[in-house]
Design a protein around this motif. Structure first.
Motif, mmCIF file in Angstrom:
data_model
loop_
_atom_site.group_PDB
_atom_site.id
_atom_site.type_symbol
_atom_site.label_atom_id
_atom_site.label_comp_id
_atom_site.label_asym_id
_atom_site.label_seq_id
_atom_site.Cartn_x
_atom_site.Cartn_y
_atom_site.Cartn_z
ATOM 1 N N ILE A 78 7.342 2.092 -4.952
ATOM 2 C CA ILE A 78 7.194 3.688 -4.631
ATOM 3 C C ILE A 78 6.270 3.765 -3.400
ATOM 4 C CG2 ILE A 78 5.585 5.547 -5.362
ATOM 5 C CD1 ILE A 78 6.289 4.782 -8.362
ATOM 6 N N ALA A 79 5.301 2.819 -3.107
ATOM 7 C CA ALA A 79 4.394 2.900 -1.858
ATOM 8 C C ALA A 79 5.331 2.824 -0.741
ATOM 9 C CB ALA A 79 3.355 1.762 -2.016
ATOM 10 N N LYS A 80 6.173 1.744 -1.019
ATOM 11 C CA LYS A 80 7.001 1.411 0.353
ATOM 12 C C LYS A 80 7.922 2.794 0.733
ATOM 13 C CE LYS A 80 7.389 -3.541 0.358
ATOM 14 N NZ LYS A 80 8.179 -4.713 0.132
ATOM 15 N N ASP A 81 8.569 3.443 -0.176
ATOM 16 C CA ASP A 81 9.511 4.441 0.096
ATOM 17 C C ASP A 81 8.603 5.777 0.553
ATOM 18 O OD1 ASP A 81 11.686 3.376 -0.970
ATOM 19 O OD2 ASP A 81 11.260 4.262 -2.990
ATOM 20 N N GLN A 82 7.372 5.818 0.034
ATOM 21 C CA GLN A 82 6.467 6.786 0.836
ATOM 22 C C GLN A 82 6.119 6.695 2.118
ATOM 23 O OE1 GLN A 82 2.981 6.787 -1.702
ATOM 24 N NE2 GLN A 82 3.845 8.162 -3.465
ATOM 25 N N LEU A 83 6.085 5.273 2.618
ATOM 26 C CA LEU A 83 5.631 5.059 3.792
ATOM 27 C C LEU A 83 7.142 5.088 4.838
ATOM 28 C CD1 LEU A 83 3.469 1.685 2.938
ATOM 29 C CD2 LEU A 83 2.776 3.872 3.998
ATOM 30 N N ARG A 84 8.042 4.902 4.226
ATOM 31 C CA ARG A 84 9.363 5.086 4.951
ATOM 32 C C ARG A 84 9.383 6.515 5.395
ATOM 33 N NH1 ARG A 84 11.536 1.361 1.114
ATOM 34 N NH2 ARG A 84 11.814 -0.895 2.084
ATOM 35 N N GLN A 85 9.134 7.502 4.185
ATOM 36 C CA GLN A 85 9.309 8.712 4.650
ATOM 37 C C GLN A 85 8.349 9.293 5.746
ATOM 38 O OE1 GLN A 85 9.446 10.867 0.914
ATOM 39 N NE2 GLN A 85 10.711 9.533 -0.211
ATOM 40 N N GLU A 86 7.143 8.658 5.641
ATOM 41 C CA GLU A 86 6.279 8.872 6.735
ATOM 42 C C GLU A 86 6.636 8.417 7.829
ATOM 43 O OE1 GLU A 86 2.410 7.509 5.254
ATOM 44 O OE2 GLU A 86 2.637 8.909 3.286
ATOM 45 N N GLY A 87 7.738 7.598 8.204
ATOM 46 C CA GLY A 87 8.147 6.924 9.436
ATOM 47 C C GLY A 87 7.363 5.656 9.905
ATOM 48 N N LYS A 88 6.817 5.121 8.940
ATOM 49 C CA LYS A 88 5.990 3.780 9.121
ATOM 50 C C LYS A 88 7.068 2.691 9.491
ATOM 51 C CE LYS A 88 1.606 5.001 8.499
ATOM 52 N NZ LYS A 88 1.970 6.383 8.179
ATOM 53 N N PRO A 89 6.963 1.559 10.479
ATOM 54 C CA PRO A 89 7.750 0.717 10.742
ATOM 55 C C PRO A 89 7.807 -0.236 9.539
ATOM 56 C CG PRO A 89 6.208 0.993 12.633
ATOM 57 C CD PRO A 89 5.768 1.756 11.198
ATOM 58 N N GLU A 90 8.813 -0.809 9.551
ATOM 59 C CA GLU A 90 9.472 -1.771 8.311
ATOM 60 C C GLU A 90 8.662 -2.846 8.253
ATOM 61 O OE1 GLU A 90 11.771 -2.034 4.838
ATOM 62 O OE2 GLU A 90 11.729 -0.309 6.351
ATOM 63 N N GLU A 91 8.356 -3.293 9.209
ATOM 64 C CA GLU A 91 7.495 -4.746 9.190
ATOM 65 C C GLU A 91 5.899 -4.412 8.797
ATOM 66 O OE1 GLU A 91 7.442 -3.163 13.655
ATOM 67 O OE2 GLU A 91 8.738 -3.374 12.009
ATOM 68 N N MET A 92 5.593 -3.142 8.770
ATOM 69 C CA MET A 92 4.295 -2.884 8.543
ATOM 70 C C MET A 92 4.090 -2.479 6.831
ATOM 71 S SD MET A 92 2.974 -0.439 11.645
ATOM 72 C CE MET A 92 1.206 0.004 10.893
ATOM 73 N N LEU A 93 5.208 -2.214 6.223
ATOM 74 C CA LEU A 93 5.238 -1.701 4.914
ATOM 75 C C LEU A 93 4.596 -2.633 3.895
ATOM 76 C CD1 LEU A 93 9.012 -0.304 4.535
ATOM 77 C CD2 LEU A 93 6.616 0.735 5.280
ATOM 78 N N ASP A 94 4.817 -4.106 3.781
ATOM 79 C CA ASP A 94 4.130 -4.795 3.040
ATOM 80 C C ASP A 94 2.590 -4.818 3.018
ATOM 81 O OD1 ASP A 94 6.523 -5.846 1.956
ATOM 82 O OD2 ASP A 94 6.615 -7.388 3.268
ATOM 83 N N ASN A 95 1.908 -4.888 4.001
ATOM 84 C CA ASN A 95 0.548 -4.782 4.192
ATOM 85 C C ASN A 95 0.111 -3.674 3.517
ATOM 86 O OD1 ASN A 95 0.294 -7.476 4.999
ATOM 87 N ND2 ASN A 95 0.304 -7.070 7.307
ATOM 88 N N ILE A 96 0.696 -2.542 4.130
ATOM 89 C CA ILE A 96 0.076 -1.201 3.722
ATOM 90 C C ILE A 96 0.147 -0.874 2.253
ATOM 91 C CG2 ILE A 96 0.210 1.162 4.214
ATOM 92 C CD1 ILE A 96 1.039 0.692 6.825
ATOM 93 N N ALA A 97 1.476 -1.425 1.603
ATOM 94 C CA ALA A 97 1.727 -1.180 0.165
ATOM 95 C C ALA A 97 0.802 -2.039 -0.626
ATOM 96 C CB ALA A 97 3.092 -1.712 -0.113
ATOM 97 N N LYS A 98 0.387 -3.286 -0.212
ATOM 98 C CA LYS A 98 -0.610 -4.016 -0.898
ATOM 99 C C LYS A 98 -2.128 -3.129 -0.798
ATOM 100 C CE LYS A 98 1.208 -8.548 0.447
ATOM 101 N NZ LYS A 98 0.946 -9.942 1.174
ATOM 102 N N GLY A 99 -2.381 -2.568 0.026
ATOM 103 C CA GLY A 99 -3.519 -1.622 0.261
ATOM 104 C C GLY A 99 -3.797 -0.632 -0.975
ATOM 105 N N LYS A 100 -2.415 0.144 -0.820
ATOM 106 C CA LYS A 100 -2.075 1.184 -1.892
ATOM 107 C C LYS A 100 -2.192 0.614 -3.476
ATOM 108 C CE LYS A 100 0.653 4.416 0.917
ATOM 109 N NZ LYS A 100 -0.207 5.361 0.530
ATOM 110 N N LEU A 101 -1.770 -0.592 -3.637
ATOM 111 C CA LEU A 101 -1.823 -1.299 -4.768
ATOM 112 C C LEU A 101 -3.084 -1.616 -5.206
ATOM 113 C CD1 LEU A 101 0.216 -2.524 -6.910
ATOM 114 C CD2 LEU A 101 -0.112 -4.648 -5.905
ATOM 115 N N LYS A 102 -3.837 -1.993 -4.122
ATOM 116 C CA LYS A 102 -5.196 -2.184 -4.712
ATOM 117 C C LYS A 102 -6.218 -0.877 -5.094
ATOM 118 C CE LYS A 102 -6.258 -5.939 -1.303
ATOM 119 N NZ LYS A 102 -7.380 -6.254 -0.357
ATOM 120 N N ARG A 103 -5.738 0.335 -4.650
ATOM 121 C CA ARG A 103 -6.049 1.583 -4.983
ATOM 122 C C ARG A 103 -5.603 1.747 -6.280
ATOM 123 N NH1 ARG A 103 -10.130 4.972 -4.210
ATOM 124 N NH2 ARG A 103 -9.792 6.902 -5.610
ATOM 125 N N PHE A 104 -4.309 1.497 -6.498
ATOM 126 C CA PHE A 104 -3.803 1.573 -8.039
ATOM 127 C C PHE A 104 -4.735 0.899 -9.110
ATOM 128 C CE2 PHE A 104 -0.849 0.272 -11.241
ATOM 129 C CZ PHE A 104 -0.417 1.262 -11.725
#
Length: 274
Positions: free
Chosen positions: A207-233
């Motif tokens: 879910i986090a990765k899909d949201q980031l893609r829609q925001e136009g974030k580069p694919e190589e950044m998705l894992d790290n940003i998604a992990k940050g969102k997971l910590k919030r979860f």
């Protein structure tokens, strides 16, 4: 035919909780035999239970209780069909009585087979189905054991919680209750990160990765940003990581640690009638 007095009818009513007319009819059918009249009322309950077997018993009372040593607790829900019955004082009193019996039973099956005033718990439920005219059954049956177990029942008996602490120390009762109130209010999905099912974690990452893609974030950044969102979860949805509702400047685990650095929450059970 035996003459049935008002006193006999009233005695049977007090003993069984059945209506006056039902008690009178049972005594007449039993020719005044008190025990036989009780059996007749039970059989009536069994017939009513069979007729209502497919009904939805989504209302009721959730009750948590803890033993005298405060190292074991149980939650049961006594379910019925309507909120009107769930709020009845006699119904709630029965739920508390049954929770006390459940505390001594090792399993739900053992609990239903346990003695309740000369009959099994299951027979009592069947009898009450006949008396009340609604499907009455045990829904939830949850137990928790820990060095210290606390409990909390939310107003209206709609939510009951048990919490376990790693040590029995001064102040444990208040802290365990506060944590139980936290669980009642915030409905965490697990105790900590390790308790969250792997499928839930995977879903949240996607879910986090899909949201980031829609925001136009580069694919190589998705894992790290998604992990940050997971910590919030995890912070929002696991009990020990949630912000403590009485002081959101500290987490639940930090609040519990005020009892001692080695004191922590080791488990919880939550039952809600919604």
């Amino acid at each position: 035919m035996a003459k049935i007095t008002a006193a006999e009818v009233n005695k049977l009513r007090k003993s069984t909780g059945a209506g006056m007319m039902d008690c009178k009819k049972a005594l007449v059918e039993a020719d005044g035999d008190f025990d036989k009249a009780i059996e007749i009322l039970r059989k009536k309950g069994q017939k009513v239970a069979a007729k209502r077997a497919d009904r939805d018993s989504s209302e009721g009372a959730a009750i948590a209780t803890v033993n005298d040593d405060a190292n074991k607790g149980v939650i049961i829900s006594l379910n019925c069909e309507t909120d009107f019955v769930a709020k009845n004082d006699d119904f709630v009193s029965l739920a508390h009585d049954l929770a006390g019996i459940a505390l001594e039973a090792g399993s739900k099956d053992a609990f239903l087979a346990a003695n309740y005033k000369g009959m099994t718990v299951q027979e009592k439920l069947t009898e009450q189905t006949g008396v009340i005219g609604e499907k009455i059954e045990i829904g939830a049956f949850e137990t928790l054991e820990a060095p210290f177990v606390g409990s909390y029942i939310h107003a209206g008996n709609k939510i009951a919680v048990l919490t376990g602490l790693s040590k029995s120390v001064d102040g444990a009762a208040d802290v365990a209750k506060d944590v139980a109130m936290q669980a009642a209010a915030m409905n965490p999905i697990a105790l900590n990160e390790e308790g969250v099912d792997a499928s839930v974690v995977e879903k949240e990452i996607e879910i986090a990765k899909d949201q980031l893609r829609q925001e136009g974030k580069p694919e190589e950044m998705l894992d790290n940003i998604a992990k940050g969102k997971l910590k919030r979860f995890f912070k929002d949805n696991t009990l020990v990581n949630q912000a403590f509702i009485k002081d959101n400047k500290q987490s639940v685990s930090e609040y519990v640690a005020t009892l001692g650095k080695d004191v922590e929450v080791v488990g919880f059970k939550r039952v809600a009638i919604e």
